[in-house]
Design an enzyme around this catalytic site. Structure first.
Site, PDB file in Angstrom:
ATOM      1  N   ASP A  10      -1.661   0.070   3.032  1.00  0.00           N
ATOM      2  CA  ASP A  10      -1.594  -1.149   2.246  1.00  0.00           C
ATOM      3  C   ASP A  10      -0.295  -1.074   1.429  1.00  0.00           C
ATOM      4  OD1 ASP A  10      -2.490  -3.479   0.687  1.00  0.00           O
ATOM      5  OD2 ASP A  10      -2.832  -2.009  -0.900  1.00  0.00           O
ATOM      6  N   MET A  11       0.180  -2.193   0.914  1.00  0.00           N
ATOM      7  CA  MET A  11       1.445  -2.167   0.176  1.00  0.00           C
ATOM      8  C   MET A  11       1.231  -2.173  -1.337  1.00  0.00           C
ATOM      9  SD  MET A  11       4.770  -4.682   0.579  1.00  0.00           S
ATOM     10  CE  MET A  11       4.008  -6.100  -0.243  1.00  0.00           C
ATOM     11  N   ASP A  12       0.710  -3.274  -1.882  1.00  0.00           N
ATOM     12  CA  ASP A  12       0.601  -3.412  -3.335  1.00  0.00           C
ATOM     13  C   ASP A  12      -0.439  -2.462  -3.904  1.00  0.00           C
ATOM     14  OD1 ASP A  12       2.417  -5.647  -4.215  1.00  0.00           O
ATOM     15  OD2 ASP A  12       1.343  -6.649  -2.592  1.00  0.00           O
ATOM     16  N   ASP A 169      -5.770   1.005  -2.186  1.00  0.00           N
ATOM     17  CA  ASP A 169      -6.039   1.131  -3.616  1.00  0.00           C
ATOM     18  C   ASP A 169      -7.139   0.196  -4.100  1.00  0.00           C
ATOM     19  OD1 ASP A 169      -4.370  -1.254  -5.520  1.00  0.00           O
ATOM     20  OD2 ASP A 169      -4.312  -1.254  -3.336  1.00  0.00           O
TER      21      ASP A 169
END
Length: 225
Positions: A10-12, A169
């Site tokens: 995932d990025m954010d 996250d």
């Protein structure tokens, strides 16, 4: 034992330490419209979802795609303006990703973020090597907790879902990994280990420095045996 072949990030909040700035952006975005919102509640309902899904969740009504796109652009412009001067990765991410690549793992990104946020993040991260593919939230796939983004990332790099480990996250992302039939690592940058728990979660860490200190790359096959 099923060998792990790929890591999907995932990025954010997972690659970049951006979630507080997304929250600030929602505050400013709604302030401009005279809206009062419960920011923690909105974040809990939208983190991991696509821009269009977020706008519909915020407004609690059906929104035409053109309107959703315009509102999403405005909110994300605010986010990038706020986060840009303080841009930071989740500690140790680039080092961990580089080590994983050297050890032969395929790297991919599966994010609900749009093309502009992805470009913003990747230009500042300057990953070496770059991910093999990046699946975005503005490509027409449903956001998390639906598994579509992760499954598409696995498809593009030619790795079976059960041979992928997702790094996430947020609770919606952890659930999306489960639905995709993938293992997961909980990156506790914005949520507790308890909030990100699940039978498919191999580890829960604050950041990638902590993960590397546990010799995760050397022990991963033992963890999923």
């Amino acid at each position: 034992m099923i060998p792990v072949e790929a890591f999907i990030f995932d990025m954010d909040g997972t690659m970049i330490d951006s979630m507080p700035w997304h929250a600030k952006a929602w505050v400013e975005f709604t302030r401009r419209r005279g809206m009062a919102i419960d920011v923690p509640d909105l974040m809990a309902r939208t983190t991991g979802r696509t821009g269009t899904e977020c706008i519909r969740e915020l407004l609690q009504r059906e929104v035409e795609q053109a309107e959703a796109d315009a509102l999403t652009r405005e909110k994300e412009d605010i986010y990038r303006e706020l986060f840009g001067p303080s841009f930071a990765e989740v500690a140790g991410f680039r080092t961990f990703a580089a080590h994983a690549s050297v050890q032969g793992y395929k790297l991919a990104v599966g994010t609900a973020g749009d093309i502009h946020n992805v470009a913003f993040a990747m230009a500042r991260l300057s990953m070496e090597p770059e991910p093999l593919t990046i699946v975005r939230g503005d490509e027409g796939l449903p956001g998390k907790p639906q598994p579509a983004i992760f499954l598409e990332a696995a498809r593009r790099i030619g790795v079976a879902p059960e041979r992928c480990v997702v790094f996430e996250d947020a609770p919606f992302g952890i659930e999306a990994a489960r639905r995709a039939g993938m293992h997961a690592v909980a990156v506790c940058s914005t949520h507790s280990a308890q909030e990100l728990a699940g039978p498919h979660v191999l580890a829960a860490v604050r950041d990638y420095n902590e993960l590397m200190n546990t010799d995760f790359l050397e022990r991963i096959h033992v963890a999923i045996a």
